[in-house]
Design a protein around this motif. Structure first.
Motif, PDB file in Angstrom:
ATOM      1  N   TYR A  28     -47.068   6.424  45.154  1.00 35.55           N
ATOM      2  CA  TYR A  28     -45.519   7.018  45.302  1.00 35.55           C
ATOM      3  C   TYR A  28     -45.182   7.248  46.596  1.00 35.55           C
ATOM      4  O   TYR A  28     -45.816   7.604  47.616  1.00 35.55           O
ATOM      5  CB  TYR A  28     -45.496   8.136  44.265  1.00 35.55           C
ATOM      6  CG  TYR A  28     -46.063   9.362  45.065  1.00 35.55           C
ATOM      7  CD1 TYR A  28     -45.085  10.529  45.734  1.00 35.55           C
ATOM      8  CD2 TYR A  28     -47.491   9.822  44.899  1.00 35.55           C
ATOM      9  CE1 TYR A  28     -45.608  11.518  46.406  1.00 35.55           C
ATOM     10  CE2 TYR A  28     -47.920  10.713  46.067  1.00 35.55           C
ATOM     11  CZ  TYR A  28     -47.161  11.658  46.459  1.00 35.55           C
ATOM     12  OH  TYR A  28     -47.917  12.681  47.247  1.00 35.55           O
ATOM     13  N   MET A  57     -38.231   8.253  44.753  1.00 34.03           N
ATOM     14  CA  MET A  57     -38.997   8.532  43.530  1.00 34.03           C
ATOM     15  C   MET A  57     -38.110   9.422  42.750  1.00 34.03           C
ATOM     16  O   MET A  57     -37.329  10.323  43.571  1.00 34.03           O
ATOM     17  CB  MET A  57     -40.329   9.088  43.806  1.00 34.03           C
ATOM     18  CG  MET A  57     -40.546  10.574  43.997  1.00 34.03           C
ATOM     19  SD  MET A  57     -42.194  11.256  44.259  1.00 34.03           S
ATOM     20  CE  MET A  57     -42.477  11.108  42.456  1.00 34.03           C
ATOM     21  N   THR A  58     -38.286   9.546  41.473  1.00 31.86           N
ATOM     22  CA  THR A  58     -37.541  10.281  40.628  1.00 31.86           C
ATOM     23  C   THR A  58     -38.383  10.631  39.378  1.00 31.86           C
ATOM     24  O   THR A  58     -39.141  10.084  39.112  1.00 31.86           O
ATOM     25  CB  THR A  58     -36.387   9.159  39.480  1.00 31.86           C
ATOM     26  OG1 THR A  58     -35.613   8.345  40.690  1.00 31.86           O
ATOM     27  CG2 THR A  58     -35.567   9.986  38.874  1.00 31.86           C
ATOM     28  N   ASN A  84     -40.542  10.979  32.504  1.00 33.64           N
ATOM     29  CA  ASN A  84     -41.466  10.112  33.099  1.00 33.64           C
ATOM     30  C   ASN A  84     -42.936  10.715  33.709  1.00 33.64           C
ATOM     31  O   ASN A  84     -43.403   9.886  34.375  1.00 33.64           O
ATOM     32  CB  ASN A  84     -40.716   9.142  34.277  1.00 33.64           C
ATOM     33  CG  ASN A  84     -40.194  10.163  35.207  1.00 33.64           C
ATOM     34  OD1 ASN A  84     -40.215  11.203  35.202  1.00 33.64           O
ATOM     35  ND2 ASN A  84     -39.786   9.305  36.452  1.00 33.64           N
ATOM     36  N   ASP A 113     -36.527   3.650  37.189  1.00 35.61           N
ATOM     37  CA  ASP A 113     -37.841   4.204  38.031  1.00 35.61           C
ATOM     38  C   ASP A 113     -38.557   2.670  38.141  1.00 35.61           C
ATOM     39  O   ASP A 113     -38.624   2.043  37.066  1.00 35.61           O
ATOM     40  CB  ASP A 113     -38.493   4.935  37.296  1.00 35.61           C
ATOM     41  CG  ASP A 113     -39.656   5.800  38.199  1.00 35.61           C
ATOM     42  OD1 ASP A 113     -39.673   5.478  39.148  1.00 35.61           O
ATOM     43  OD2 ASP A 113     -40.552   6.405  37.390  1.00 35.61           O
ATOM     44  N   HIS A 152     -34.348  13.474  42.694  1.00 38.28           N
ATOM     45  CA  HIS A 152     -34.298  12.098  43.186  1.00 38.28           C
ATOM     46  C   HIS A 152     -34.361  12.191  44.782  1.00 38.28           C
ATOM     47  O   HIS A 152     -33.784  12.533  45.401  1.00 38.28           O
ATOM     48  CB  HIS A 152     -33.060  11.227  42.902  1.00 38.28           C
ATOM     49  CG  HIS A 152     -33.228   9.811  43.465  1.00 38.28           C
ATOM     50  ND1 HIS A 152     -33.967   9.164  42.775  1.00 38.28           N
ATOM     51  CD2 HIS A 152     -32.907   9.149  44.514  1.00 38.28           C
ATOM     52  CE1 HIS A 152     -33.821   7.598  43.199  1.00 38.28           C
ATOM     53  NE2 HIS A 152     -33.048   7.811  44.503  1.00 38.28           N
ATOM     54  N   GLY A 166     -31.860   3.844  42.487  1.00 34.89           N
ATOM     55  CA  GLY A 166     -32.179   4.249  41.280  1.00 34.89           C
ATOM     56  C   GLY A 166     -31.652   5.235  40.481  1.00 34.89           C
ATOM     57  O   GLY A 166     -32.172   5.593  39.417  1.00 34.89           O
ATOM     58  N   ARG A 216     -47.844   4.291  40.030  1.00 37.96           N
ATOM     59  CA  ARG A 216     -47.381   5.406  40.839  1.00 37.96           C
ATOM     60  C   ARG A 216     -48.302   5.913  41.683  1.00 37.96           C
ATOM     61  O   ARG A 216     -47.907   6.925  42.353  1.00 37.96           O
ATOM     62  CB  ARG A 216     -46.610   6.181  39.624  1.00 37.96           C
ATOM     63  CG  ARG A 216     -45.825   5.856  39.192  1.00 37.96           C
ATOM     64  CD  ARG A 216     -45.178   7.077  37.885  1.00 37.96           C
ATOM     65  NE  ARG A 216     -43.919   6.594  37.350  1.00 37.96           N
ATOM     66  CZ  ARG A 216     -43.688   6.651  36.040  1.00 37.96           C
ATOM     67  NH1 ARG A 216     -44.753   6.786  35.416  1.00 37.96           N
ATOM     68  NH2 ARG A 216     -42.368   6.094  35.612  1.00 37.96           N
ATOM     69  N   TYR A 241     -44.429   0.860  33.765  1.00 35.34           N
ATOM     70  CA  TYR A 241     -43.723   2.325  34.284  1.00 35.34           C
ATOM     71  C   TYR A 241     -43.473   3.183  32.933  1.00 35.34           C
ATOM     72  O   TYR A 241     -42.613   2.804  32.197  1.00 35.34           O
ATOM     73  CB  TYR A 241     -42.600   1.799  34.836  1.00 35.34           C
ATOM     74  CG  TYR A 241     -42.566   1.721  36.466  1.00 35.34           C
ATOM     75  CD1 TYR A 241     -42.239   2.796  37.338  1.00 35.34           C
ATOM     76  CD2 TYR A 241     -42.827   0.566  36.885  1.00 35.34           C
ATOM     77  CE1 TYR A 241     -42.488   2.875  38.799  1.00 35.34           C
ATOM     78  CE2 TYR A 241     -43.371   0.528  38.524  1.00 35.34           C
ATOM     79  CZ  TYR A 241     -42.900   1.679  39.258  1.00 35.34           C
ATOM     80  OH  TYR A 241     -43.120   1.789  40.443  1.00 35.34           O
TER      81      TYR A 241
END
Length: 585
Positions: A431, A1-2, A141, A71, A52, A59, A428, A126
């Motif tokens: 996640y 994930m970022t 985000n 993402d 990250h 990604g 998400r 997203y």
């Protein structure tokens, strides 16, 4: 994930604060516990701070003079390949982000010392969020880093009202007053030689309002299969839900046709229709299917508050505690999770025979608007209900101004609001695994709106795709035993009762949402009622909430089952407010 915060024109102080805020917020995500914050060290108006962690390594691409982050799952317009951060960096700035056919569900960032670009998928599933200060523009985000940076302490009362009355935060709002959501299909960019550009090359309204055309079902099948294959090739394997419903079975057929290595998941009681049907499918086709049994009440009770905190903090309060138990499921068993979200657009989810047959469009729209908001048996105040109705009115007015026919407004709302705004924070929820929804891609959306609303009511996309992907096979039969007639208007005479069954609003596959509400009722109520000065009581009726949560008889408990979703939405808002108050302390 970022996680990231990017800025344009921010001074050194704001950049340092962005780095520190992101580091603190990352502590809410165990997957990022060992990841340090990275930031750009170049000279110029652009700054990016990011982390990250677990998830696809494709990604992120960070070089000395360019940072690209993807993402989610972005797919080339041809549907034949996943777009990685490396692919974005290999092309001229803005080329891929501005591609009108870029598909999938994604948020994209492309940064260089003197230019900053962001992009979102067609429906905005997203999400990216933004705000502006005297020192510059900020994009992230997640909502919370921006809210902390600009001191957005107040909760947006209109957004909170809609969260209960409509079922989600509508439009471009967030629960943090002053922080907004980038619309779906956007490509925004900042460069030194011009004002910021806020374009929308993947504007979903262009699909909604496109002229009716004949749908080439073979081409649609091939486009969906190609996208599934591209994601499978990129990820190696995927996970997908498998139930008795139409959408998950359509995903099964697409994944089978694409020859994607898939692990199928079914949750629920061993004798539930979802579990029995998925088991029969797995035995017939010899696929890897795993069952998640119901959790015990003791397990849920013991973990409820920890999970509630996690769900609210990590999703900016915009995922209801109705979903809380979902966090107890085992980790996703593959690098990508497939989701059937969007399939309901293709069968006129909000359509009724009365409205699909009417020529009195003003009355039809009035009924539609009234049905989209509810006061939760009095849980929403008059002011809160009025605010929610204004938001639905705004959507309808925008739709008509964009050229949407009144008959198409309900399905436009289903696509842009129910899918685009309700599902967005839910992408998400599990996640750090990316989520991909083939039935929310551009080919499926185009095919949906190529049909008239009355044709959609026959579920034509599912009907024809089932017959093409599994001709003569039992899996291609309708779950109810019979497809609606494919003849317009004749179809309206069949199946309204079945429509209610298919929507299955009470489906509780993990078993105990209603019972856990009873087990924790007093504690949960107190967490809200103790906040006596909360501004949320302007849109939530304290007397109605207290009455709903105080009764101890069997009749009271039964009534709460009909109120479970709005009650859990109210609990979510107060949990979010408490979290934000603690963050300011």
């Amino acid at each position: 994930m970022t996680l990231f915060v990017a800025s344009w024109g921010a001074n050194d102080q704001l950049r340092a604060r962005a780095r520190d805020v992101l580091r603190d917020y990352a502590g809410c995500f165990p997957e990022l516990a060992e990841c340090g914050v990275r930031e750009t060290g170049w000279t110029g108006p652009v700054h990016v701070a990011w982390l990250h962690g677990a998830g696809p390594v494709t990604g992120e691409r960070a070089g000395a003079d360019r940072v690209t982050l993807v993402d989610g799952v972005a797919i080339r317009g041809f549907g034949d390949a996943v777009v990685t951060a490396e692919a974005v960096a290999a092309r001229p700035f803005g080329e891929l982000a501005g591609d009108s056919e870029l598909d999938g569900q994604f948020a994209l960032l492309d940064a260089m010392p003197d230019r900053l670009g962001i992009a979102t998928d067609t429906l905005g599933m997203y999400t990216l969020h933004w705000c502006r200060t005297a020192d510059g523009w900020l994009v992230s985000n997640r909502v919370e880093p921006l809210a902390r940076l600009v001191g957005a302490d107040a909760i947006d009362a209109d957004a909170a009202a809609a969260f209960v009355a409509v079922g989600w935060v509508t439009g471009e709002r967030t629960l943090a007053d002053g922080v907004r959501t980038v619309p779906g299909g956007a490509h925004w960019y900042w460069t030194p030689d011009r004002e910021p550009v806020f374009s929308r090359p993947r504007d979903p309204w262009r699909i909604v309002t496109a002229p009716r055309t004949r749908v080439d079902m073979s081409a649609l099948r091939d486009a969906l299969v190609a996208r599934c294959a591209a994601v499978g090739d990129w990820a190696g394997s995927v996970e997908s839900g498998l139930t008795s419903g139409l959408d998950s079975r359509l995903l099964f057929m697409l994944l089978r046709a694409a020859q994607v290595k898939t692990i199928y998941i079914t949750a629920g009681h061993p004798q539930s229709p979802d579990v029995l049907v998925s088991q029969r499918i797995a035995e017939t086709y010899g696929v890897d299917r795993r069952h998640i049994p119901p959790f015990s009440e003791e397990e849920v009770r013991d973990q409820w508050q920890t999970l509630a905190r996690q769900l609210v903090v990590q999703n900016d309060g915009m995922v209801s505690l109705w979903q809380n138990i979902d966090l107890m499921r085992p980790p996703v068993a593959a690098p990508v999770s497939f989701w059937g979200v969007g399939g309901n657009i293709g069968r006129s989810f909000y359509g009724t025979p009365r409205d699909l047959a009417t020529v009195r469009t003003a009355a039809q729209l009035a009924r539609f608007k009234a049905a989209r908001t509810a006061n939760g048996h009095g849980l929403v105040t008059a002011d809160g209900l009025a605010a929610s109705r204004r938001q639905v009115d705004e959507f309808v007015n925008t739709a008509i101004a964009q050229g949407t026919s009144p008959a198409d407004v309900p399905d436009a709302f289903s696509a842009l609001e129910l899918i685009g705004r309700w599902s967005a924070p839910n992408t998400r929820k599990i996640y750090p695994t990316p989520v991909f929804g083939p039935l929310s891609t551009r080919p499926y959306l185009r095919a949906t709106f190529a049909f008239s609303p009355v044709r959609r009511y026959s579920e034509p996309l599912h009907y024809h795709l089932f017959r093409m992907l599994a001709p003569g096979e039992e899996i291609a039969n309708h779950p109810s035993g019979k497809w609606r007639p494919q003849i317009p208007y004749l179809n309206l005479l069949f199946g309204r009762a079945r429509q209610r069954v298919m929507q299955n609003a009470g489906r509780d596959p993990l078993g105990i949402r209603y019972r856990i509400l009873e087990l924790l009722r007093a504690e949960l109520a107190a967490r809200c009622l103790d906040r006596t000065s909360s501004p949320l009581w302007q849109v939530i009726s304290r007397p109605a909430f207290e009455a709903a949560m105080s009764g101890t008889s069997e009749a009271d408990a039964e009534r709460r089952t009909t109120l479970a979703k709005p009650i859990l939405a109210v609990l979510t808002l107060f949990e979010y407010e408490a979290m934000r108050s603690e963050g300011r302390a």
